[in-house]
Design a protein around this motif. Structure first.
Motif, PDB file in Angstrom:
ATOM      1  N   LEU A   1       0.825  -1.207   0.000  1.00 44.73           N
ATOM      2  CA  LEU A   1       0.000   0.000   0.000  1.00 44.73           C
ATOM      3  C   LEU A   1       0.860   1.257   0.000  1.00 44.73           C
ATOM      4  N   GLN A   2       1.964   1.222   0.705  1.00 42.36           N
ATOM      5  CA  GLN A   2       2.878   2.367   0.723  1.00 42.36           C
ATOM      6  C   GLN A   2       3.449   2.608  -0.675  1.00 42.36           C
ATOM      7  N   GLN A   3       3.835   1.535  -1.356  1.00 44.82           N
ATOM      8  CA  GLN A   3       4.369   1.661  -2.713  1.00 44.82           C
ATOM      9  C   GLN A   3       3.297   2.173  -3.664  1.00 44.82           C
ATOM     10  N   GLU A   4       2.074   1.681  -3.489  1.00 48.14           N
ATOM     11  CA  GLU A   4       0.969   2.157  -4.336  1.00 48.14           C
ATOM     12  C   GLU A   4       0.714   3.638  -4.102  1.00 48.14           C
ATOM     13  N   LEU A   5       0.774   4.068  -2.844  1.00 49.09           N
ATOM     14  CA  LEU A   5       0.593   5.490  -2.528  1.00 49.09           C
ATOM     15  C   LEU A   5       1.687   6.325  -3.185  1.00 49.09           C
ATOM     16  N   ILE A   6       2.915   5.851  -3.116  1.00 51.65           N
ATOM     17  CA  ILE A   6       4.029   6.578  -3.740  1.00 51.65           C
ATOM     18  C   ILE A   6       3.790   6.696  -5.245  1.00 51.65           C
ATOM     19  N   ASN A   7       3.364   5.597  -5.870  1.00 47.13           N
ATOM     20  CA  ASN A   7       3.099   5.623  -7.313  1.00 47.13           C
ATOM     21  C   ASN A   7       1.968   6.584  -7.660  1.00 47.13           C
ATOM     22  N   ILE A   8       0.923   6.580  -6.870  1.00 45.30           N
ATOM     23  CA  ILE A   8      -0.208   7.476  -7.122  1.00 45.30           C
ATOM     24  C   ILE A   8       0.220   8.932  -6.955  1.00 45.30           C
ATOM     25  N   GLU A   9       0.986   9.225  -5.903  1.00 46.20           N
ATOM     26  CA  GLU A   9       1.456  10.597  -5.700  1.00 46.20           C
ATOM     27  C   GLU A   9       2.347  11.037  -6.863  1.00 46.20           C
ATOM     28  N   ARG A  10       3.178  10.128  -7.351  1.00 47.01           N
ATOM     29  CA  ARG A  10       4.030  10.453  -8.494  1.00 47.01           C
ATOM     30  C   ARG A  10       3.162  10.742  -9.725  1.00 47.01           C
ATOM     31  N   ASN A  11       2.138   9.925  -9.939  1.00 45.99           N
ATOM     32  CA  ASN A  11       1.250  10.141 -11.085  1.00 45.99           C
ATOM     33  C   ASN A  11       0.506  11.463 -10.971  1.00 45.99           C
ATOM     34  N   VAL A  12       0.076  11.794  -9.741  1.00 46.54           N
ATOM     35  CA  VAL A  12      -0.622  13.066  -9.542  1.00 46.54           C
ATOM     36  C   VAL A  12       0.310  14.227  -9.866  1.00 46.54           C
ATOM     37  N   THR A  13       1.550  14.140  -9.413  1.00 44.49           N
ATOM     38  CA  THR A  13       2.518  15.201  -9.697  1.00 44.49           C
ATOM     39  C   THR A  13       2.746  15.336 -11.199  1.00 44.49           C
ATOM     40  N   LEU A  14       2.898  14.200 -11.884  1.00 43.79           N
ATOM     41  CA  LEU A  14       3.079  14.238 -13.338  1.00 43.79           C
ATOM     42  C   LEU A  14       1.854  14.812 -14.037  1.00 43.79           C
ATOM     43  N   MET A  15       0.671  14.409 -13.579  1.00 50.53           N
ATOM     44  CA  MET A  15      -0.558  14.919 -14.201  1.00 50.53           C
ATOM     45  C   MET A  15      -0.681  16.427 -14.001  1.00 50.53           C
TER      46      MET A  15
END
Length: 115
Positions: free
Chosen positions: A76-90
């Motif tokens: 879940l921590q890794q998924e959160l990191i990935n989602i935050e990265r995607n949000v930043t990119l978006m």
């Protein structure tokens, strides 16, 4: 004063000898009960061993559950990191897209003479 000390010593000696006699009598009478006491001790030992085995089993189960929860937490921590990265990119893409749209909307504003 000396007489009192003498009486105290005699009392202590009498008490000590009486206790020694009682312990000897108890030891000789316990010979018949030793077998019963040994059986009781074996039963108690077996009970303690069973309890210890049960506690060890529970501990192992709890450790496995803890490890499973840790793995889930890491995922879940890794998924959160990935989602935050995607949000930043978006957000960066949206910002660049808006800037690009503003530039294409008014191409002549940046130049004095378009034609």
């Amino acid at each position: 004063m000396m007489e009192l000390n003498t009486k105290i010593r005699r009392f202590q000696e009498t008490t000590a000898s009486t206790l020694h006699k009682e312990s000897c009598i108890a030891t000789s009478s316990d010979d018949g009960n030793k077998l019963v006491n040994e059986n009781d001790a074996q039963v108690a030992l077996r009970l303690l061993e069973d309890q210890l085995a049960h506690i060890i089993s529970q501990t192992n189960m709890e450790e496995q559950e803890y490890e499973a929860e840790q793995n889930l937490h890491k995922q879940l921590q890794q998924e959160l990191i990935n989602i935050e990265r995607n949000v930043t990119l978006m957000e960066a893409i949206m910002k660049e897209t808006k800037e690009l749209q503003e530039l294409t909307r008014y191409p002549c504003q940046n130049h004095i003479a378009c034609y």
